[in-house]
Motif scaffolding. Structure first.
Motif, PDB file in Angstrom:
ATOM      1  N   LEU A  72       0.816  -1.202   0.000  1.00  0.00           N
ATOM      2  CA  LEU A  72       0.000   0.000   0.000  1.00  0.00           C
ATOM      3  C   LEU A  72       0.855   1.260   0.000  1.00  0.00           C
ATOM      4  O   LEU A  72       0.691   2.140  -0.856  1.00  0.00           O
ATOM      5  N   VAL A  73       1.783   1.348   0.949  1.00  0.00           N
ATOM      6  CA  VAL A  73       2.586   2.568   1.045  1.00  0.00           C
ATOM      7  C   VAL A  73       3.559   2.670  -0.124  1.00  0.00           C
ATOM      8  O   VAL A  73       3.901   3.774  -0.562  1.00  0.00           O
ATOM      9  N   GLY A  74       4.006   1.529  -0.649  1.00  0.00           N
ATOM     10  CA  GLY A  74       4.891   1.568  -1.810  1.00  0.00           C
ATOM     11  C   GLY A  74       4.189   2.125  -3.035  1.00  0.00           C
ATOM     12  O   GLY A  74       4.763   2.918  -3.789  1.00  0.00           O
ATOM     13  N   ALA A  75       2.930   1.704  -3.234  1.00  0.00           N
ATOM     14  CA  ALA A  75       2.165   2.218  -4.367  1.00  0.00           C
ATOM     15  C   ALA A  75       1.877   3.707  -4.202  1.00  0.00           C
ATOM     16  O   ALA A  75       1.932   4.473  -5.169  1.00  0.00           O
ATOM     17  N   LEU A  76       1.592   4.123  -2.984  1.00  0.00           N
ATOM     18  CA  LEU A  76       1.349   5.542  -2.731  1.00  0.00           C
ATOM     19  C   LEU A  76       2.621   6.354  -2.954  1.00  0.00           C
ATOM     20  O   LEU A  76       2.568   7.460  -3.503  1.00  0.00           O
ATOM     21  N   ALA A  77       3.749   5.812  -2.527  1.00  0.00           N
ATOM     22  CA  ALA A  77       5.021   6.520  -2.705  1.00  0.00           C
ATOM     23  C   ALA A  77       5.367   6.677  -4.176  1.00  0.00           C
ATOM     24  O   ALA A  77       6.008   7.658  -4.572  1.00  0.00           O
ATOM     25  N   ALA A  78       4.936   5.717  -5.001  1.00  0.00           N
ATOM     26  CA  ALA A  78       5.214   5.783  -6.437  1.00  0.00           C
ATOM     27  C   ALA A  78       4.224   6.673  -7.171  1.00  0.00           C
ATOM     28  O   ALA A  78       4.283   6.781  -8.399  1.00  0.00           O
ATOM     29  N   GLY A  79       3.294   7.275  -6.414  1.00  0.00           N
ATOM     30  CA  GLY A  79       2.330   8.164  -7.044  1.00  0.00           C
ATOM     31  C   GLY A  79       1.075   7.495  -7.532  1.00  0.00           C
ATOM     32  O   GLY A  79       0.334   8.074  -8.325  1.00  0.00           O
ATOM     33  N   GLY A  80       0.823   6.274  -7.072  1.00  0.00           N
ATOM     34  CA  GLY A  80      -0.345   5.543  -7.520  1.00  0.00           C
ATOM     35  C   GLY A  80      -1.633   6.072  -6.923  1.00  0.00           C
ATOM     36  O   GLY A  80      -1.634   6.753  -5.892  1.00  0.00           O
ATOM     37  N   ASN A  81      -2.732   5.717  -7.565  1.00  0.00           N
ATOM     38  CA  ASN A  81      -4.044   6.097  -7.078  1.00  0.00           C
ATOM     39  C   ASN A  81      -4.331   5.377  -5.764  1.00  0.00           C
ATOM     40  O   ASN A  81      -4.072   4.183  -5.646  1.00  0.00           O
ATOM     41  N   PRO A  82      -4.872   6.066  -4.754  1.00  0.00           N
ATOM     42  CA  PRO A  82      -5.140   5.416  -3.469  1.00  0.00           C
ATOM     43  C   PRO A  82      -6.032   4.187  -3.580  1.00  0.00           C
ATOM     44  O   PRO A  82      -5.814   3.188  -2.879  1.00  0.00           O
TER      45      PRO A  82
END
Length: 256
Positions: A72-82
């Motif tokens: 979850l936090v990795g995807a958010l850090a990469a700029g992904g949609n929540p």
């Protein structure tokens, strides 16, 4: 009707077919401490991804499954949609439901306790529980691993989030690899037959091979197909061997 399980219920810690309670506790504490310390890495990563201290701690308290939290936090850090990040974390956590199906039989806990125990159904508690030969050992291993890991994971998550700037790069410390390394060390001795090794090898190939092309969490679920594929191939081989066994005794003697 009384629920049937495959494990004997050994009340005496010194029984011949059981495992000493002290040995189970020692193994469970080792896993809980080793993996619990990797909560530092999650706290740092989560804080670096822009989540607040309260959000970071809430993830560890409520979600409590490291792989999904990191996804979850990795995807958010990469700029992904929540929503996409949450979906990937959800798919990665689905495996815990399958763990629960097996552990519910082995633990045989009272119904009132099961909702609370479900919070601790994760990779590490499942691995420790499945390594025990008796229901008593399963319960001790599951409880000690779950309690130790839950307390340490949440404590180190808090410390990691508070000291994110001081700790720096988690990859340099190797904290992100502590959990998977311990889990592999637990599973390796359990792969005793050729079939089990084949399932493990195929699962690794499926998981790593599909990692670049599928969303986060989906390759892990796809790797679960390794078991039915290997068992199907084994059944085909056994069926072929059976066909040969039904041939007349003298049918192939001239070929020897």
């Amino acid at each position: 009707m009384r629920e049937q399980t495959a494990l004997p219920d050994v009340p005496d810690a010194g029984a011949a077919d059981g495992k000493p309670d002290a040995a189970v506790v020692r193994d469970a504490l080792g896993v809980g401490v080793a993996v619990g310390l990797s909560g530092f890495a999650f706290g740092v990563t989560s804080a670096g991804s822009g989540l607040t201290l309260a959000q970071t701690c809430a993830l560890s308290l409520l979600v409590f499954t490291g792989a999904s939290q990191f996804a979850l936090v990795g995807a958010l850090a990469a700029g992904g949609n929540p929503l996409t990040a949450a979906a990937g974390a959800f798919f990665l956590g689905v495996r815990n439901a399958f763990y629960g199906l097996r552990l519910s039989q082995l633990l045989a806990l009272p119904r009132a306790v099961r909702p609370f125990a479900a919070q601790w159904v994760i990779d590490e508690t499942t691995a420790v529980a499945l390594a025990q030969p008796t229901r008593r050992g399963v319960r001790i291993g599951f409880t000690v691993t779950g309690l130790t890991l839950y307390v340490l994971w949440n404590l180190t998550t808090l410390l990691g989030a508070l000291g994110a700037e001081a700790i720096g790069d988690t990859d340099a410390w190797g904290l992100d690899a502590a959990g998977p390394a311990v889990f592999l060390a637990l599973l390796a001795p359990m792969l005793k037959s050729c079939t089990e090794r084949a399932v493990a090898a195929l699962a690794v190939l499926l998981g790593l091979g599909l990692l670049p092309v599928l969303p986060a969490g989906v390759p892990v679920l796809t790797a679960a197909l390794a078991a039915p594929i290997v068992l199907w191939a084994r059944g085909r081989r056994s069926g072929g061997a059976g066909d040969g066994a039904d041939r007349p005794v003298g049918a192939g003697e001239g070929e020897r």
